[in-house]
Design a protein around this motif. Sequence first.
Motif, PDB file in Angstrom:
ATOM      1  N   LEU A 167     -53.861 -27.622  44.539  1.00 18.19           N
ATOM      2  CA  LEU A 167     -53.812 -28.952  45.133  1.00 18.19           C
ATOM      3  C   LEU A 167     -54.977 -29.188  46.089  1.00 18.19           C
ATOM      4  O   LEU A 167     -55.366 -30.341  46.319  1.00 18.19           O
ATOM      5  N   VAL A 215     -46.241 -30.556  45.873  1.00 13.95           N
ATOM      6  CA  VAL A 215     -46.881 -31.699  45.218  1.00 13.95           C
ATOM      7  C   VAL A 215     -46.539 -32.986  45.969  1.00 13.95           C
ATOM      8  O   VAL A 215     -47.397 -33.841  46.190  1.00 13.95           O
ATOM      9  N   SER A 272     -48.666 -33.184  48.929  1.00 11.80           N
ATOM     10  CA  SER A 272     -50.051 -33.491  48.571  1.00 11.80           C
ATOM     11  C   SER A 272     -50.221 -34.967  48.248  1.00 11.80           C
ATOM     12  O   SER A 272     -51.251 -35.575  48.575  1.00 11.80           O
TER      13      SER A 272
END
Length: 529
Positions: free
Chosen positions: A395, A419, A422
Motif C-alpha cells: 500500500l 486497505v 489506506s
Amino acid sequence: MLSFAPLILHFQRIINYPEPLLLLTPSILTMNTLNTSSPTEAAQQPTHQAVASVAATSLPEIASLIALTFSKEDIAACALVCRAWSSVYTPLLWKDIRARIPNPLNASLLPTLLATHGAFIRTLSINDAPEHFLSRADPSTDLVFDCATIENVVHLTISTENDKKKAFRNIIHRNRHTLRFLWLTFHVEKPKQAPDWCGEPLFDFPGINGAPCLQSLYLERWRMTRRELILILKACPVLKLLSFSDIYIVRDDNNINCCSSSGSSQEPTGSNVLDIEPFQHLALVNLRMCSKLYPILDLIPNVKTIEFYRFDRSIDPLELKLFCESIRAYCPKLQQVWAFGFECSMLPAIVDSIEQLVTFRGSSNMATVLSILDHANTLEEANLSDYTEQTFLPLRFLETCPRLKQFMTGHSSTTIAEVRGSLQKGWACRDLRELRLSIYKLSPALIGAIMQDLGAEKETASRVRNTRGAAWAVQQAQQEDQLQVAMSVLTLEQQEFRRLFADFLVGFGHLKRLNFGTGWHSINRTHRS
C-alpha cells in the motif's frame, strides 16, 4: 518450428504426385459479373463465386494470415492442393525451421530441398546431432551450414560444439545483411568439462564483416577478451540487446594461449593491447546478465534496462561495489531493473546506484522494497510478484508514487482494515492503469461484488465466450448463479467495504485492469456510467 523429417515426407508426396488436384488458371479465375442476364449464366454464378473464394486464399497476404492458425502439417497439406497454393504455402512451410537429423532413407533428398527452398527460411534453429545418429546419416546441421541458398535468415539460434564453429561462422556471414536476432550457445556436457574449463574461445565474430542489421545478440558459454568484445560491438552498430550467460571475459594480455588453442592468430600482444582506441556503443539499450555481473558498462553508456536472471548465489562484495560504481559513473540513463529468479541481497545496492528508477520487475525483500520506494517520485511500474513469497508494504507504493501506472504484488499479509485505512489516506497514483493487489481473506464473493460494481468482466470469459459451446455457457451461468448467492449473504461489514472500495476505484479514470486474486478483469467504463 518444424524439423526436416516431415518436410521431406510432404515434399516427397509432391514429387510423386502425378497431377495437381486443382489448377486455378487465369481464365477460371476471371469473373464476368456484368453479363448475368441469361438463366444459364445466373446458375453458373455461385460456382464462379466459390472458385473466386478459393482464388482469394492464393493471395500471399491472405494466405499468411490464414496460416497463422494452421499447424505445419496443415500448411503442408495446403501446399499439396494445387500449383497455385503450392507457390503460396511452400514459403510459409519453410519460414520457420529447426534442423535435425533426417531419416536415413530420406537423407538424400535434403540437399535438393535445401537448395530449392532454403531461400524461404526466415527463422532457423540448429541443434547439434546426437552421437548415435552420426553412423546412420550425415548430420543435417552440416548441410544447413553449407547451403548457399540459406541467405535470408532473420532469426538464427545455434547450439553446437567446437568442431562446428567455422561452419556456423560461414552461415552467419551469408545472412549478415538480414539477421536481426542471433543466439549462439556452446554446448558441452558437464562430465566432459575440464576442471579448469572457463568457456569456449569465441570464433572470429568480426570476421563475418559485421552484422549491420543485428538488434539482439545472445551469447552463452563463451570466452572472450575485452578487445574481442569491443570488436563484436563495433561489428553490430544497431545492436539494442546484449545477453551474456556463463561468459568469461579475460584479460587481453593473458589470453594469447587461449586464442592459439582456438586457431586464431589475430590477438594482439603486449603493447598492441594498449593501442585500442576508446569505444562506446551508443545504440545498445538493454543488457541481460545471467549468473554473473559483467564490468562492461563503460562501453554502453546509453543502456536503459538491465536484466538479471538466475542469480542464485551471493556476489562478492568487491565485485558488487565495482559494478554499482560503474552504474553511477557510466549509466545516467539507466531506468529499468528486471530481476527474475534472483538472490535479493545485492539488489538494494544496485537500485540505490540508479539515479532515476522508472521500472522494477522481479523478486524483492524488505530492503529492496525500501530502496525502490526511495524512487517514489519517478517510479511508473513495479512488479513485485516474481518468486516472492511475500510482498512488503504494497500500500505504500500506491500512497506515495504519483507516477505509478502498473503495480503488481505477490502474496501479502495486507488486511481489509489496512486497505480501509489506506483509502482514507488516499492514493497518489492517479494515473494508475493496472493493479494486482493481494488482500488477506478477501473472499471470491466479495471480489466478485466489487468487480460487478465496477462493471469489470473476467478476461478469460470474454476471450472464450464466442469459441465455446452451449455446455460451457451453461457451466458459466451456474457459476454466476453461485456467485450471486454468495454475494447475497455478505456481512454488513463486507457490504460496507464493497461500496467503499468500488466508489474509491471509480475515481481512477485511467484504470483498465484489476486482479485481486481471482484473475484479471477488464473494466468497462461505458457499463459503469
